[in-house]
Design a protein around this motif. Structure first.
Motif, PDB file in Angstrom:
ATOM      1  N   GLY A  45       5.190  90.589  61.941  1.00  0.00           N
ATOM      2  CA  GLY A  45       4.417  89.605  61.209  1.00  0.00           C
ATOM      3  C   GLY A  45       3.039  90.094  60.835  1.00  0.00           C
ATOM      4  N   MET A  46       2.744  91.388  61.081  1.00  0.00           N
ATOM      5  CA  MET A  46       1.452  91.961  60.680  1.00  0.00           C
ATOM      6  C   MET A  46       1.246  91.745  59.179  1.00  0.00           C
ATOM      7  N   LYS A  47       0.055  91.321  58.824  1.00  0.00           N
ATOM      8  CA  LYS A  47      -0.227  91.061  57.406  1.00  0.00           C
ATOM      9  C   LYS A  47      -0.373  92.368  56.652  1.00  0.00           C
ATOM     10  N   MET A  48       0.528  92.625  55.752  1.00  0.00           N
ATOM     11  CA  MET A  48       0.571  93.891  55.033  1.00  0.00           C
ATOM     12  C   MET A  48       0.751  93.625  53.540  1.00  0.00           C
ATOM     13  N   PRO A  49       0.587  94.662  52.707  1.00  0.00           N
ATOM     14  CA  PRO A  49       0.864  94.483  51.278  1.00  0.00           C
ATOM     15  C   PRO A  49       2.335  94.169  51.067  1.00  0.00           C
ATOM     16  N   GLY A  50       2.656  93.589  49.933  1.00  0.00           N
ATOM     17  CA  GLY A  50       4.049  93.294  49.630  1.00  0.00           C
ATOM     18  C   GLY A  50       4.163  92.285  48.507  1.00  0.00           C
ATOM     19  N   HIS A  51       5.367  91.794  48.320  1.00  0.00           N
ATOM     20  CA  HIS A  51       5.603  90.876  47.204  1.00  0.00           C
ATOM     21  C   HIS A  51       4.928  89.527  47.484  1.00  0.00           C
ATOM     22  N   TYR A  52       4.262  89.014  46.451  1.00  0.00           N
ATOM     23  CA  TYR A  52       3.455  87.814  46.619  1.00  0.00           C
ATOM     24  C   TYR A  52       3.724  86.852  45.470  1.00  0.00           C
ATOM     25  N   GLY A  53       3.790  85.569  45.767  1.00  0.00           N
ATOM     26  CA  GLY A  53       4.009  84.558  44.740  1.00  0.00           C
ATOM     27  C   GLY A  53       5.485  84.377  44.447  1.00  0.00           C
ATOM     28  N   ALA A  54       5.776  83.664  43.335  1.00  0.00           N
ATOM     29  CA  ALA A  54       7.160  83.366  42.933  1.00  0.00           C
ATOM     30  C   ALA A  54       7.938  82.757  44.093  1.00  0.00           C
ATOM     31  N   LYS A  55       7.314  81.839  44.771  1.00  0.00           N
ATOM     32  CA  LYS A  55       7.846  81.249  45.973  1.00  0.00           C
ATOM     33  C   LYS A  55       7.832  79.738  45.817  1.00  0.00           C
ATOM     34  N   ARG A  56       8.741  79.071  46.505  1.00  0.00           N
ATOM     35  CA  ARG A  56       8.763  77.614  46.449  1.00  0.00           C
ATOM     36  C   ARG A  56       7.552  77.053  47.188  1.00  0.00           C
ATOM     37  N   VAL A  57       6.758  76.261  46.498  1.00  0.00           N
ATOM     38  CA  VAL A  57       5.534  75.709  47.080  1.00  0.00           C
ATOM     39  C   VAL A  57       5.498  74.206  46.825  1.00  0.00           C
ATOM     40  N   THR A  58       5.084  73.464  47.826  1.00  0.00           N
ATOM     41  CA  THR A  58       4.927  72.022  47.664  1.00  0.00           C
ATOM     42  C   THR A  58       3.457  71.655  47.816  1.00  0.00           C
ATOM     43  N   VAL A  59       2.961  70.861  46.892  1.00  0.00           N
ATOM     44  CA  VAL A  59       1.623  70.308  47.039  1.00  0.00           C
ATOM     45  C   VAL A  59       1.785  68.838  47.364  1.00  0.00           C
ATOM     46  N   GLN A  60       1.209  68.417  48.485  1.00  0.00           N
ATOM     47  CA  GLN A  60       1.440  67.060  48.953  1.00  0.00           C
ATOM     48  C   GLN A  60       0.350  66.092  48.532  1.00  0.00           C
ATOM     49  N   ASN A  61       0.765  64.841  48.451  1.00  0.00           N
ATOM     50  CA  ASN A  61      -0.176  63.733  48.328  1.00  0.00           C
ATOM     51  C   ASN A  61      -1.057  63.768  47.088  1.00  0.00           C
ATOM     52  N   LEU A  62      -0.481  64.120  45.948  1.00  0.00           N
ATOM     53  CA  LEU A  62      -1.255  64.086  44.708  1.00  0.00           C
ATOM     54  C   LEU A  62      -1.209  62.668  44.146  1.00  0.00           C
ATOM     55  N   GLU A  63      -2.330  62.237  43.604  1.00  0.00           N
ATOM     56  CA  GLU A  63      -2.402  60.882  43.080  1.00  0.00           C
ATOM     57  C   GLU A  63      -1.944  60.848  41.622  1.00  0.00           C
ATOM     58  N   VAL A  64      -1.105  59.883  41.298  1.00  0.00           N
ATOM     59  CA  VAL A  64      -0.736  59.671  39.892  1.00  0.00           C
ATOM     60  C   VAL A  64      -1.874  58.895  39.254  1.00  0.00           C
ATOM     61  N   VAL A  65      -2.624  59.542  38.350  1.00  0.00           N
ATOM     62  CA  VAL A  65      -3.806  58.875  37.808  1.00  0.00           C
ATOM     63  C   VAL A  65      -3.541  58.209  36.465  1.00  0.00           C
ATOM     64  N   ALA A  66      -2.549  58.690  35.741  1.00  0.00           N
ATOM     65  CA  ALA A  66      -2.259  58.070  34.448  1.00  0.00           C
ATOM     66  C   ALA A  66      -0.808  58.344  34.086  1.00  0.00           C
ATOM     67  N   MET A  67      -0.281  57.515  33.211  1.00  0.00           N
ATOM     68  CA  MET A  67       1.097  57.698  32.750  1.00  0.00           C
ATOM     69  C   MET A  67       1.206  57.383  31.276  1.00  0.00           C
ATOM     70  N   ARG A  68       2.188  57.999  30.629  1.00  0.00           N
ATOM     71  CA  ARG A  68       2.556  57.604  29.272  1.00  0.00           C
ATOM     72  C   ARG A  68       4.035  57.309  29.328  1.00  0.00           C
ATOM     73  N   GLU A  69       4.329  56.045  29.507  1.00  0.00           N
ATOM     74  CA  GLU A  69       5.693  55.666  29.844  1.00  0.00           C
ATOM     75  C   GLU A  69       6.695  56.001  28.750  1.00  0.00           C
ATOM     76  N   ASP A  70       6.301  55.810  27.480  1.00  0.00           N
ATOM     77  CA  ASP A  70       7.252  56.050  26.384  1.00  0.00           C
ATOM     78  C   ASP A  70       7.650  57.514  26.336  1.00  0.00           C
TER      79      ASP A  70
END
Lengths: 114, 210
Positions: free
Chosen positions: B158-183
């Motif tokens: 688990g030593m932190k080393m160089p390697g492939h980064y990104g292109a990974k499944r990421v979840t951002v939690q608890n974002l507020e829905v501030v506006a909608m355009r329903e149509d």
């Protein structure tokens, strides 16, 4: 029109006058102090305008008691009560950063009246 | 009601709400169609499978064509199952719009694939500080020591080393829905979500409610 531009259109203000870098403007800003709201004027030369859509901002510079003060306003912010163009200036470039190094009359002469 | 939808990033901008400047990500979540109902008695659990983004039948494999034909919908690029309480109202072929699932003020979790960074060094990948940039330093972006000699005489897992980064499944939690355009099935959430424009997201109701 792209979808993003269409979305931004809802939030754009239509009461903004036309102005350019070099113009002297008075920006009336709404200021909230507790429950009270008052309007403060900020008068100075427009140094630059940047960004498009709702992300557009402009920079105004004034010299207050010998100290240069610059404020960056979001162009479409509801906190701007009104913008008034006092004098129209003719600047030969889009970004007037060189004004920061000039004082008094020298700064004035660089921007001719249109 | 099902607990989420599929959507696609259109871009970021900022909007003004009550005078405040709010950074938003614009996501087109729909239209989604019900393609299958999973029922506890038959499948062991209750869920609704929804399809997002139509595609041509000619680009769909024969087995999948059959699946969509059964639901009575056109083929879709993306399929996803969502659970939720009381799913009895959902029938295959039914259209689900944004306003059926979300409303302004809701908190959502957005899951997507982050931008790929390729083979990245330790400064980008693990936020190492690197070495001095000048004064003849030859230790600029290198990781430095990765362990000791006689003991433990190995590099820890688990030593932190160089390697492939990104292109990974990421979840951002608890974002507020501030506006909608329903149509147009567009929702705007406060802040950034992983990935570039056109990234497909799973948007679910937040599991950590405030």
């Amino acid at each position: 029109m792209g979808v993003m531009a269409d979305i931004e259109k809802d939030y754009l203000r239509t009461d903004i006058p036309e102005f350019r870098p070099g113009d002297t403007v008075v920006v009336n800003v709404r200021i909230k102090e507790g429950d009270k709201e008052r309007i403060q004027a900020f008068e100075g030369v427009v140094l630059r305008r940047r960004g498009g859509g709702t992300r557009a901002t402009f920079t105004v510079r004034k010299v207050s008691y010998g100290t240069g003060v610059e404020r960056i306003f979001p162009l479409h912010s509801p906190y701007i009560e009104s913008i008034k163009v006092k004098t129209e200036g003719r600047a030969r470039r889009a970004r007037l950063y060189f004004l920061r190094g000039l004082k008094g009359k020298a700064a004035k002469q660089k921007i001719k009246k249109r | 009601m099902i607990e989420g939808l599929l959507g696609k990033k259109l871009g970021m901008t900022r909007i003004f709400i009550d005078g405040l400047d709010v950074p938003v990500t614009v996501i087109k979540a729909g239209e989604c169609y019900v393609t299958q109902r999973k029922i506890a008695e038959r499948d062991g659990y209750d869920a609704v499978q929804i399809g997002f983004e139509e595609k041509k039948a000619s680009r769909t494999t024969k087995p999948m064509q059959g699946h969509f034909k059964k639901a009575g919908t056109s083929p879709f690029y993306h399929l996803k199952e969502f659970r939720g309480e009381d799913l009895s109202g959902y029938k295959p072929g039914q259209k689900i719009t944004v306003k059926d699932v979300f409303k302004v003020g809701d908190r959502v979790d957005v899951t997507g694939r982050s931008k790929g960074k390729g083979f990245a060094g330790v400064m980008k990948r693990w936020n190492f500080s690197g070495g001095p940039a000048a004064h003849g330093s030859m230790h600029n972006r290198a990781p430095g020591s990765i362990g000791q000699s006689a003991y433990p005489s190995k590099v820890f897992k688990g030593m932190k080393m160089p390697g492939h980064y990104g292109a990974k499944r990421v979840t951002v939690q608890n974002l507020e829905v501030v506006a909608m355009r329903e149509d147009e099935n567009i929702i705007m959430v406060r802040g950034a979500v992983p990935g570039s424009v056109n990234t497909v997201y799973t948007i679910k109701k937040a599991i950590k409610k405030r």
